[in-house]
Scaffold this motif. Sequence first.
Motif, mmCIF file in Angstrom:
data_model
loop_
_atom_site.group_PDB
_atom_site.id
_atom_site.type_symbol
_atom_site.label_atom_id
_atom_site.label_comp_id
_atom_site.label_asym_id
_atom_site.label_seq_id
_atom_site.Cartn_x
_atom_site.Cartn_y
_atom_site.Cartn_z
ATOM 1 N N ASP A 5 41.268 -58.801 40.559
ATOM 2 C CA ASP A 5 40.724 -59.626 41.637
ATOM 3 C C ASP A 5 40.239 -61.001 41.169
ATOM 4 N N GLY A 6 40.419 -61.323 39.881
ATOM 5 C CA GLY A 6 40.024 -62.640 39.400
ATOM 6 C C GLY A 6 38.593 -62.737 38.906
ATOM 7 N N THR A 7 37.960 -61.603 38.629
ATOM 8 C CA THR A 7 36.580 -61.621 38.124
ATOM 9 C C THR A 7 36.451 -62.499 36.881
ATOM 10 N N ALA A 8 37.387 -62.373 35.940
ATOM 11 C CA ALA A 8 37.285 -63.109 34.677
ATOM 12 C C ALA A 8 37.307 -64.619 34.901
ATOM 13 N N GLU A 9 38.062 -65.079 35.880
ATOM 14 C CA GLU A 9 38.108 -66.527 36.145
ATOM 15 C C GLU A 9 36.760 -67.037 36.634
ATOM 16 N N ILE A 10 36.070 -66.228 37.424
ATOM 17 C CA ILE A 10 34.722 -66.611 37.887
ATOM 18 C C ILE A 10 33.768 -66.683 36.701
ATOM 19 N N VAL A 11 33.875 -65.721 35.804
ATOM 20 C CA VAL A 11 33.010 -65.706 34.619
ATOM 21 C C VAL A 11 33.295 -66.926 33.745
ATOM 22 N N LYS A 12 34.554 -67.303 33.625
ATOM 23 C CA LYS A 12 34.909 -68.482 32.825
ATOM 24 C C LYS A 12 34.297 -69.748 33.417
ATOM 25 N N GLN A 13 34.254 -69.843 34.733
ATOM 26 C CA GLN A 13 33.596 -70.988 35.375
ATOM 27 C C GLN A 13 32.106 -71.015 35.028
ATOM 28 N N LYS A 14 31.482 -69.839 35.055
ATOM 29 C CA LYS A 14 30.057 -69.754 34.712
ATOM 30 C C LYS A 14 29.824 -70.043 33.224
ATOM 31 N N ARG A 15 30.789 -69.696 32.407
ATOM 32 C CA ARG A 15 30.684 -69.981 30.968
ATOM 33 C C ARG A 15 30.631 -71.488 30.718
ATOM 34 N N VAL A 16 31.393 -72.235 31.492
ATOM 35 C CA VAL A 16 31.361 -73.700 31.387
ATOM 36 C C VAL A 16 30.054 -74.251 31.954
ATOM 37 N N GLU A 17 29.634 -73.710 33.077
ATOM 38 C CA GLU A 17 28.412 -74.175 33.747
ATOM 39 C C GLU A 17 27.176 -73.923 32.890
ATOM 40 N N HIS A 18 27.131 -72.766 32.241
ATOM 41 C CA HIS A 18 25.977 -72.387 31.407
ATOM 42 C C HIS A 18 26.432 -72.329 29.948
ATOM 43 N N LEU A 19 26.819 -73.449 29.419
ATOM 44 C CA LEU A 19 27.439 -73.527 28.104
ATOM 45 C C LEU A 19 26.538 -72.910 27.023
ATOM 46 N N GLY A 20 27.106 -71.973 26.272
ATOM 47 C CA GLY A 20 26.368 -71.319 25.204
ATOM 48 C C GLY A 20 25.509 -70.153 25.644
ATOM 49 N N ARG A 21 25.416 -69.925 26.946
ATOM 50 C CA ARG A 21 24.566 -68.848 27.470
ATOM 51 C C ARG A 21 25.380 -67.691 28.046
ATOM 52 N N VAL A 22 26.607 -67.963 28.456
ATOM 53 C CA VAL A 22 27.469 -66.948 29.078
ATOM 54 C C VAL A 22 28.694 -66.747 28.194
ATOM 55 N N HIS A 23 29.006 -65.480 27.920
ATOM 56 C CA HIS A 23 30.112 -65.136 27.028
ATOM 57 C C HIS A 23 30.998 -64.098 27.722
ATOM 58 N N LEU A 24 32.250 -64.037 27.311
ATOM 59 C CA LEU A 24 33.220 -63.157 27.965
ATOM 60 C C LEU A 24 34.117 -62.508 26.926
ATOM 61 N N ILE A 25 34.255 -61.182 27.034
ATOM 62 C CA ILE A 25 35.277 -60.440 26.301
ATOM 63 C C ILE A 25 36.252 -59.896 27.336
ATOM 64 N N GLU A 26 37.517 -60.236 27.195
ATOM 65 C CA GLU A 26 38.560 -59.736 28.108
ATOM 66 C C GLU A 26 39.342 -58.631 27.402
ATOM 67 N N ARG A 27 39.465 -57.496 28.075
ATOM 68 C CA ARG A 27 40.189 -56.360 27.517
ATOM 69 C C ARG A 27 41.453 -56.129 28.352
ATOM 70 N N PRO A 28 42.443 -55.431 27.794
ATOM 71 C CA PRO A 28 43.743 -55.337 28.464
ATOM 72 C C PRO A 28 43.783 -54.429 29.682
ATOM 73 N N GLY A 29 42.786 -53.577 29.870
ATOM 74 C CA GLY A 29 42.783 -52.665 31.009
ATOM 75 C C GLY A 29 41.503 -51.858 31.028
ATOM 76 N N LYS A 30 41.438 -50.876 31.935
ATOM 77 C CA LYS A 30 40.246 -50.039 32.069
ATOM 78 C C LYS A 30 40.173 -49.060 30.904
ATOM 79 N N LEU A 31 39.223 -49.305 30.012
ATOM 80 C CA LEU A 31 39.089 -48.510 28.799
ATOM 81 C C LEU A 31 37.816 -47.676 28.785
ATOM 82 N N GLY A 32 37.049 -47.734 29.868
ATOM 83 C CA GLY A 32 35.860 -46.895 29.957
ATOM 84 C C GLY A 32 34.579 -47.658 29.718
ATOM 85 N N LEU A 33 33.545 -47.251 30.446
ATOM 86 C CA LEU A 33 32.241 -47.918 30.359
ATOM 87 C C LEU A 33 31.659 -47.840 28.948
ATOM 88 N N GLY A 34 31.751 -46.664 28.339
ATOM 89 C CA GLY A 34 31.171 -46.484 27.012
ATOM 90 C C GLY A 34 31.800 -47.402 25.981
#
Length: 249
Positions: free
Chosen positions: A44-73
Amino acid sequence: MSKSDSLVIIPMYNEKENAAAIIDAVINLPLPMDVLVIDDNSPDGTAEIVKQKRVEHLGRVHLIERPGKLGLGTAYIEGFKWALKRDYEYIFEMDADFSHNPQDLLKLREACEERAQMAVGSRYVTGVNVVNWPMGRVLMSYFASKYVNMVTGLKVKDTTAGFVCYRREVLETIPLDNIRFKGYAFQIEMKLTAKNCGFDIEEVPIIFVNRVLGTSKMNSSIFGEAMLGVIRLRLDSLRRKFPQRKKKD
């Protein structure tokens, strides 16, 4: 770059309705806290929204993108390892959907600063503090914790809670690669392992509010894993030797 000593780890999958707002809510707390989002390739594009926030809050917001649903744990384990490579002293677990009030992060941190090494945002420590959950789900969650208490001896009233603050030393001591469960059982396993390693756990009362936007990721297979996994956890507690907390003079 951020100078915060606190990191809030928020796993996300299809959270476009909540992503920007939950990040802003954490970033705007009076005590600086950074955010690490673990996104499991949300369509649904969640990661793109996070990337926008990463630019807006530089150094405060970080993102790890994984290839698929690998489990909460596995998401949290990856986040913990990321945090331990950096200088964070307080490391949090939190849901993306506002079922956990971001303001309560301050209470969890206070408990870890002053008394405990692990603080749990608890729905059940002062009764049943859950809003807008179907009664069947409330009962299932409440009695699941009672079952865990009975089988494992863990003295935590909300054993499946996913709103947690760890002091760094807890995650440095727990053998993270040995944590095996992915769903609700992951939350139980982390609490039981922390207890077996000699850490103090404090429950902090919160009000849990069912999500308004987006779709719940809870399902019967995740719950079933927890109920069967508890027996394995109890057996492990009896036969394994756990690393122990280093007591400070």
